[in-house]
Design a protein around this motif. Structure first.
Motif, mmCIF file in Angstrom:
data_model
loop_
_atom_site.group_PDB
_atom_site.id
_atom_site.type_symbol
_atom_site.label_atom_id
_atom_site.label_comp_id
_atom_site.label_asym_id
_atom_site.label_seq_id
_atom_site.Cartn_x
_atom_site.Cartn_y
_atom_site.Cartn_z
ATOM 1 N N VAL A 246 0.746 -1.230 -0.019
ATOM 2 C CA VAL A 246 0.225 -0.123 -0.090
ATOM 3 C C VAL A 246 0.879 1.203 0.081
ATOM 4 C CG1 VAL A 246 -1.762 1.311 1.322
ATOM 5 C CG2 VAL A 246 -1.821 -1.071 1.026
ATOM 6 N N LEU A 247 0.308 2.335 -0.817
ATOM 7 C CA LEU A 247 1.180 3.376 -0.761
ATOM 8 C C LEU A 247 1.214 4.114 0.376
ATOM 9 C CD1 LEU A 247 0.473 5.029 -4.277
ATOM 10 C CD2 LEU A 247 2.673 4.072 -3.578
ATOM 11 N N ASP B 289 6.204 -1.635 -9.536
ATOM 12 C CA ASP B 289 5.194 -2.606 -9.298
ATOM 13 C C ASP B 289 3.924 -2.159 -8.933
ATOM 14 O OD1 ASP B 289 3.954 -5.272 -8.684
ATOM 15 O OD2 ASP B 289 5.216 -5.488 -6.841
ATOM 16 N N TRP B 290 2.776 -2.427 -9.088
ATOM 17 C CA TRP B 290 1.523 -1.712 -8.444
ATOM 18 C C TRP B 290 1.134 -1.997 -6.952
ATOM 19 C CZ3 TRP B 290 -0.861 0.907 -12.195
ATOM 20 C CH2 TRP B 290 -0.914 0.494 -13.319
ATOM 21 N N TYR B 291 0.830 -0.782 -6.316
ATOM 22 C CA TYR B 291 0.600 -0.658 -5.252
ATOM 23 C C TYR B 291 -0.799 0.047 -5.027
ATOM 24 C CZ TYR B 291 5.576 -1.179 -3.985
ATOM 25 O OH TYR B 291 6.721 -1.683 -3.655
ATOM 26 N N ALA B 292 -1.485 -0.383 -3.865
ATOM 27 C CA ALA B 292 -3.010 0.002 -3.712
ATOM 28 C C ALA B 292 -2.674 1.561 -3.204
ATOM 29 C CB ALA B 292 -3.615 -0.904 -2.800
ATOM 30 N N VAL B 293 -3.971 2.139 -3.418
ATOM 31 C CA VAL B 293 -4.054 3.462 -2.933
ATOM 32 C C VAL B 293 -5.369 3.653 -2.000
ATOM 33 C CG1 VAL B 293 -4.655 5.837 -3.451
ATOM 34 C CG2 VAL B 293 -3.335 4.566 -5.078
ATOM 35 N N LEU B 294 -5.002 4.010 -0.833
ATOM 36 C CA LEU B 294 -6.342 3.829 0.222
ATOM 37 C C LEU B 294 -6.777 5.421 0.596
ATOM 38 C CD1 LEU B 294 -4.832 1.296 2.905
ATOM 39 C CD2 LEU B 294 -6.372 0.909 1.139
#
Length: 288
Positions: free
Chosen positions: A185-186, A255-260
């Motif tokens: 996660v960012l 890489d792909w990271y989630a944005v909360l």
């Protein structure tokens, strides 16, 4: 008090009983902040259990807006679908190795076509606690850390979809949720809140996590050479209804990271959709 929880002492009617938070019923109060995407689907399912409850009616149009200028499919109206015709599991291939130097984020020229009609092929589905997540040698994950966190997805629409689904599955697994949030996660205030809730839940994991499995997806936003992708993930809610929610992924450090959101959820104040069918979605599931 977790998200979607209600004061159960304020009334004894059946509507109130049917609309209480699923988190509260299953001991998920601590995890509500963490799993705002998939586990919110469980809230919708729980509310939909009472056939006389207003929550049982499907939304007439998606409540989740696409980014400005981006088209979004209008879900058909009608009675909530019972997913009795869910396609069989994806073809089971040999699972990709835990760590690989090919595929995933190592592929410098991944296929950039947006999957709109057919699901990814050569996929292996493996359990994260109670939920099946997709693994593919071509688009990831290509790396699994010693603490079980899966990463290294291709810089492509398919890679973004797989990254979102794998993370959603991992944050439901109390054995790996804290590490997954830390690594996938960012940075931001939402991440801090989510990790605190995950740590609390890990000390008292729920005994009955409910029944939810992935059912499909659609890519809402993926411009050419995207650094951000927005995907809508559909879930099968105990074969009683479908729910869908939006997840934002950011390409960051290869890489792909989630944005909360700042409240620690994937979707913020936007409620998930109850779907009449999976029309407009690519059907993608590991459960038969």
């Amino acid at each position: 008090m977790g998200l979607f929880s209600r004061d159960t002492d304020s009334g004894g009617d059946s509507d109130d009983e049917n609309s209480r938070s699923f988190f509260e019923e299953r001991g998920f109060i601590a995890s509500a902040i963490i799993i705002g995407a998939v586990l919110i689907c469980l809230v919708v399912w729980f509310m939909a259990r009472g056939t006389n409850s207003p929550a049982a009616a499907p939304s007439q149009s998606p409540s989740t807006p696409a980014p400005t200028g981006q088209p979004t499919a209008v879900e058909p109206t009608g009675a909530p679908a019972t997913p009795i015709n869910t396609p069989p599991p994806a073809t089971q291939t040999a699972p990709p190795p835990p760590n690989s130097h090919t595929g995933g984020c190592h592929d410098k020229s991944p296929e950039q076509g947006i999957p709109r009609a057919a699901a990814p092929t050569a996929v292996t589905w493996q359990y994260e606690a109670q939920m099946l997540v997709p693994l593919q040698a071509a688009n990831g994950p290509a790396t699994t850390s010693p603490d079980g966190v899966r990463s290294c997805f291709s810089h492509s629409p398919t890679g973004a979809v797989l990254a979102a689904m794998v993370l959603l599955g991992q944050v439901q697994n109390s054995a790996v949720s804290v590490a997954a949030l830390k690594d996938r996660v960012l940075p931001g205030p939402g991440k801090t809140l989510a990790m605190a809730a995950a740590e609390k839940e890990a000390r008292t994991p729920p005994t009955d996590p409910g029944s939810v499995q992935f059912a499909g997806f659609k890519v809402l936003y993926y411009p050419q050479n995207a650094t951000q992708a927005i995907v809508q993930i559909a879930c099968d809610l105990n074969r009683k209804a479908y729910g869908a929610i939006q997840v934002t992924m950011q390409w960051y450090r290869s890489d792909w990271y989630a944005v909360l959101q700042d409240d620690g959820t994937f979707n913020g104040t936007v409620e998930p959709d109850i779907l009449s069918s999976l029309d407009g979605y690519v059907r993608f599931s590991g459960s038969s």
